[in-house]
Design a protein around this motif. Structure first.
Motif, PDB file in Angstrom:
ATOM      1  N   LEU B  37       0.847  -1.184   0.000  1.00 21.12           N
ATOM      2  CA  LEU B  37       0.000   0.000   0.000  1.00 21.12           C
ATOM      3  C   LEU B  37       0.886   1.238   0.000  1.00 21.12           C
ATOM      4  CD1 LEU B  37      -2.861  -0.911   2.524  1.00 21.12           C
ATOM      5  CD2 LEU B  37      -2.690  -1.382   0.086  1.00 21.12           C
ATOM      6  N   GLY B  38       0.447   2.237  -0.731  1.00 22.37           N
ATOM      7  CA  GLY B  38       1.210   3.480  -0.809  1.00 22.37           C
ATOM      8  C   GLY B  38       0.953   4.352   0.415  1.00 22.37           C
ATOM      9  N   VAL B  39       2.019   4.777   1.049  1.00 21.22           N
ATOM     10  CA  VAL B  39       1.908   5.606   2.249  1.00 21.22           C
ATOM     11  C   VAL B  39       2.447   6.999   1.956  1.00 21.22           C
ATOM     12  CG1 VAL B  39       2.680   5.925   4.631  1.00 21.22           C
ATOM     13  CG2 VAL B  39       2.129   3.620   3.786  1.00 21.22           C
ATOM     14  N   ALA B  40       1.631   8.017   2.254  1.00 19.88           N
ATOM     15  CA  ALA B  40       2.113   9.392   2.166  1.00 19.88           C
ATOM     16  C   ALA B  40       2.466   9.877   3.564  1.00 19.88           C
ATOM     17  CB  ALA B  40       1.039  10.288   1.564  1.00 19.88           C
ATOM     18  N   LEU B  41       3.655  10.400   3.709  1.00 13.94           N
ATOM     19  CA  LEU B  41       4.056  10.959   5.000  1.00 13.94           C
ATOM     20  C   LEU B  41       3.589  12.401   5.072  1.00 13.94           C
ATOM     21  CD1 LEU B  41       7.680   9.618   5.620  1.00 13.94           C
ATOM     22  CD2 LEU B  41       5.569   9.047   6.847  1.00 13.94           C
ATOM     23  N   CYS B  42       2.811  12.696   6.100  1.00 13.67           N
ATOM     24  CA  CYS B  42       2.280  14.048   6.290  1.00 13.67           C
ATOM     25  C   CYS B  42       3.027  14.662   7.467  1.00 13.67           C
ATOM     26  CB  CYS B  42       0.783  13.965   6.560  1.00 13.67           C
ATOM     27  SG  CYS B  42       0.015  15.532   6.990  1.00 13.67           S
ATOM     28  N   GLY B  43       4.010  15.515   7.150  1.00 13.66           N
ATOM     29  CA  GLY B  43       4.910  16.052   8.177  1.00 13.66           C
ATOM     30  C   GLY B  43       6.263  15.390   8.009  1.00 13.66           C
ATOM     31  N   LEU B  44       7.273  16.187   7.663  1.00 15.29           N
ATOM     32  CA  LEU B  44       8.573  15.607   7.320  1.00 15.29           C
ATOM     33  C   LEU B  44       9.644  16.002   8.332  1.00 15.29           C
ATOM     34  CD1 LEU B  44       8.493  16.066   3.428  1.00 15.29           C
ATOM     35  CD2 LEU B  44       7.679  14.134   4.802  1.00 15.29           C
ATOM     36  N   GLY B  45       9.281  15.974   9.592  1.00 17.76           N
ATOM     37  CA  GLY B  45      10.249  16.302  10.637  1.00 17.76           C
ATOM     38  C   GLY B  45      11.174  15.143  10.944  1.00 17.76           C
ATOM     39  N   SER B  46      11.801  15.240  12.091  1.00 17.81           N
ATOM     40  CA  SER B  46      12.836  14.290  12.475  1.00 17.81           C
ATOM     41  C   SER B  46      12.324  12.840  12.545  1.00 17.81           C
ATOM     42  CB  SER B  46      13.399  14.702  13.841  1.00 17.81           C
ATOM     43  OG  SER B  46      14.287  13.726  14.318  1.00 17.81           O
ATOM     44  N   LEU B  47      11.138  12.661  13.106  1.00 18.51           N
ATOM     45  CA  LEU B  47      10.615  11.297  13.230  1.00 18.51           C
ATOM     46  C   LEU B  47      10.397  10.667  11.862  1.00 18.51           C
ATOM     47  CD1 LEU B  47       9.656   9.207  15.382  1.00 18.51           C
ATOM     48  CD2 LEU B  47       7.336  10.021  14.961  1.00 18.51           C
ATOM     49  N   SER B  48       9.837  11.454  10.933  1.00 18.47           N
ATOM     50  CA  SER B  48       9.632  10.936   9.573  1.00 18.47           C
ATOM     51  C   SER B  48      10.962  10.631   8.894  1.00 18.47           C
ATOM     52  CB  SER B  48       8.848  11.949   8.733  1.00 18.47           C
ATOM     53  OG  SER B  48       7.488  11.967   9.103  1.00 18.47           O
ATOM     54  N   GLU B  49      11.908  11.535   9.060  1.00 16.65           N
ATOM     55  CA  GLU B  49      13.188  11.391   8.358  1.00 16.65           C
ATOM     56  C   GLU B  49      14.001  10.218   8.890  1.00 16.65           C
ATOM     57  OE1 GLU B  49      15.633  14.890   8.445  1.00 16.65           O
ATOM     58  OE2 GLU B  49      17.313  13.905   7.414  1.00 16.65           O
ATOM     59  N   HIS B  50      14.092  10.151  10.239  1.00 19.95           N
ATOM     60  CA  HIS B  50      15.035   9.180  10.819  1.00 19.95           C
ATOM     61  C   HIS B  50      14.412   7.836  11.159  1.00 19.95           C
ATOM     62  CE1 HIS B  50      18.055  12.257  10.801  1.00 19.95           C
ATOM     63  NE2 HIS B  50      17.283  13.075  11.523  1.00 19.95           N
ATOM     64  N   GLN B  51      13.087   7.800  11.327  1.00 19.55           N
ATOM     65  CA  GLN B  51      12.479   6.535  11.724  1.00 19.55           C
ATOM     66  C   GLN B  51      11.496   5.998  10.681  1.00 19.55           C
ATOM     67  OE1 GLN B  51      13.666   5.059  14.355  1.00 19.55           O
ATOM     68  NE2 GLN B  51      14.874   6.799  15.042  1.00 19.55           N
ATOM     69  N   ILE B  52      10.508   6.814  10.324  1.00 22.60           N
ATOM     70  CA  ILE B  52       9.394   6.248   9.555  1.00 22.60           C
ATOM     71  C   ILE B  52       9.771   5.982   8.095  1.00 22.60           C
ATOM     72  CG2 ILE B  52       6.967   6.528   8.934  1.00 22.60           C
ATOM     73  CD1 ILE B  52       6.682   8.372  11.389  1.00 22.60           C
TER      74      ILE B  52
END
Lengths: 366, 366
Positions: B37-52
């Protein structure tokens, strides 16, 4: 009890101040010569038999010199083992006879909580110093009556806070005082035991005054006080009871939170239902340390966030507390586990009970 | 925000029930074919960058398919690294355009707490499933509006409770469920972090809704709920603040106690001031177990009173939660970290704040 209780408040501070101070010179001279003060054990239950009497054999400044009991079989057992002479054996009701017994300097009160005041005051009136097991008593008023009686008699009153002689606890106190990890932010302490048989005095409100909180929770409470070196200003508590038959008269499990004036917060728990939590932990600004187990007679140890272990050779904590109390008497200095210290904890215990009962945070007055 | 917030309550349950159910058949067929499934990340802060974003590369059922951000530099960085096409890049205000983008099935909301409702509802209205970081939102009402919007759109809502995918926590849950040590009596859980820089959104009430409690204390709260499998009935809390400048708008340190219907009692603490306590412990009738650390991305481990270690190979918790959410969508089954679960915690968080504010124990309604 009721009669004695009514009598104590009549001894006001004013009355006491006007009372003659009984000199301890004779006691001191004798004790300093022999280097050992005579201790009478008042209450010959399991703690006296298995911990305190053996500990007395290891002290440098004390010796087992007397017995107070209502149980002839216990007296016989102690006499056979420790050679206490008949003339130094008393019943609870004739403790006043001790006044004539120069072999006894200190009475160590090891009876049920709600008898501490009665026995302490009798000992003090017989001119003896008193060391009393924790909790000092079951109410602030009774604690005060004990303090007053000892002050009036010119004798020292100590509370059996053995953990304050445990080198592991002393090391933790040092870590806070020297701010090795900075100021404490969150303290956590808990002590839970399976109290055992349902027919014991610890489960009777009239004798115990309370349950897990008064008996073992007090260790956690006391630890937060001597670790921070502060008095909590507000407490918030919740109680839970899963066995309302066994714990019909006293508290089974409690959790409470306290705020200290320096900003630290402590959360504590206790239970009579399980052998469980028995730890002490301080999270400070730059690191943490903990003891687990923290409150055992021996085997306590811990660790620090920097990887250093907290582990010291075992010492007999009862021997240590008794030797210190004897030295306080000999050197005429106050005890760090004074009656006033015992009273402060009882005041906080009462606030914890009040908070659990009312569902409100309770401010703790001086 | 204020405008959006006013709009949500208008979507009552009655309105929603009458609304057309949007079929997920097309999405499901496509996804099952590709298995991702295609996931769009909404919010590209540290958690998105380094973990998600890195975790998405490890999933079996997901792929990074879209970006929602207001920061062009972040978008460029993510596009360069993960090859997301321009057509799948959105601003927060034009998320409705996603409705036409079949590459995106799920929007993972990783924005500040108080923007979760706005972004979740936009994603749901564009026909996307929503996975939202904890806390779900900053009020029960906003959480409900998110649940309603997803239900109305026929889309699934999940909350980012990664610890419920940690095998160490699953093991602890099993120990309680199977009564390996009997029923739980005292639970203890705490999570404290040094939040860092004073200029971040986490310290602004309007964006965060709360401080340490909402951000990290929620881990301790949630753990006590999934461990007991019960909902707390009453909570009592105390707050402390040592740096009223840095923590002018949000809570710095909190300790709270909860009673569960089965009789267990939990005491928890949290702080934004220090990297400290991060544990989880259950004292049960016949033994205890604990995790320390309990809430890290990896390295969690623990021990039991019978000497058995609790230690499992590390897994990527973000990958695990996303794969489970994708499977829930594919198999049309509810998520164990549903929006309703997120709402329940926010309701309790509000009760904790109320207790700390009023100095009274607060009963937690359903």
């Amino acid at each position: 009890m009721a009669k004695s209780r009514r009598r104590f408040p009549a001894q006001t501070a004013a009355t006491l101040a006007a009372a003659p101070f009984i000199s301890t010179t004779a006691t001191r001279a004798k004790a300093q010569a022999s280097r050992r003060l005579g201790v009478a054990l008042c209450g010959l239950g399991s703690l006296s038999e298995h911990q305190i009497a053996p500990a007395l054999q290891k002290t440098r400044h004390c010796r087992l010199a007397g017995l107070v009991s209502g149980t002839p079989a216990s007296v016989a057992k102690f006499q056979a083992k420790y050679g206490v002479p008949d003339r130094s054996v008393y019943g609870y009701d004739d403790m006043q006879r001790m006044a004539d017994n120069p072999d006894i300097d200190i009475v160590y009160v090891v009876t049920p909580n709600a008898l501490h005041a009665e026995h302490t005051i009798r000992a003090a009136r017989a001119g003896k110093h008193v060391f009393c097991e924790k909790p000092l008593e079951i109410s602030v008023e009774r604690c005060q009556s004990m303090i007053d009686a000892c002050r009036y008699a010119g004798r020292l009153l100590g509370t059996g806070y053995r953990c304050q002689y445990d080198p592991h606890h002393l090391e933790c106190i040092r870590l806070v005082r020297e701010r090795v990890f900075g100021a404490p932010v969150i303290l956590q302490a808990g002590f839970a035991i399976d109290v055992g048989r349902p027919d014991q005095w610890r489960l009777q409100h009239a004798l115990a005054g309370g349950g897990a909180l008064m008996d073992v929770g007090i260790y956690a409470l006391k630890a937060t006080r001597y670790l921070t070196g502060e008095e909590p200003v507000v407490v918030s508590a919740l109680e839970t009871k899963t066995d309302p038959v066994k714990f019909a008269e006293v508290d089974e499990s409690m959790a409470w939170t306290m705020r200290f004036p320096g900003g630290a917060i402590a959360h504590c728990s206790t239970s009579y239902r399980i052998d469980g939590i028995r730890n002490l932990r301080v999270d400070a600004e730059r690191g943490w340390f903990e003891l687990d187990p923290a409150y055992f007679y021996d085997g306590n140890h811990g660790r620090r966030s920097d990887g250093i272990e907290i582990r010291h050779p075992a010492i007999d904590l009862f021997a240590a507390e008794l030797d210190d109390f004897a030295q306080c008497i000999l050197e005429q200095r106050p005890s760090k586990v004074s009656g006033e210290e015992g009273l402060r904890d009882v005041r906080i215990l009462q606030a914890i009970y009040e908070s659990a009962r009312t569902g409100r945070a309770v401010e703790i007055g001086g």
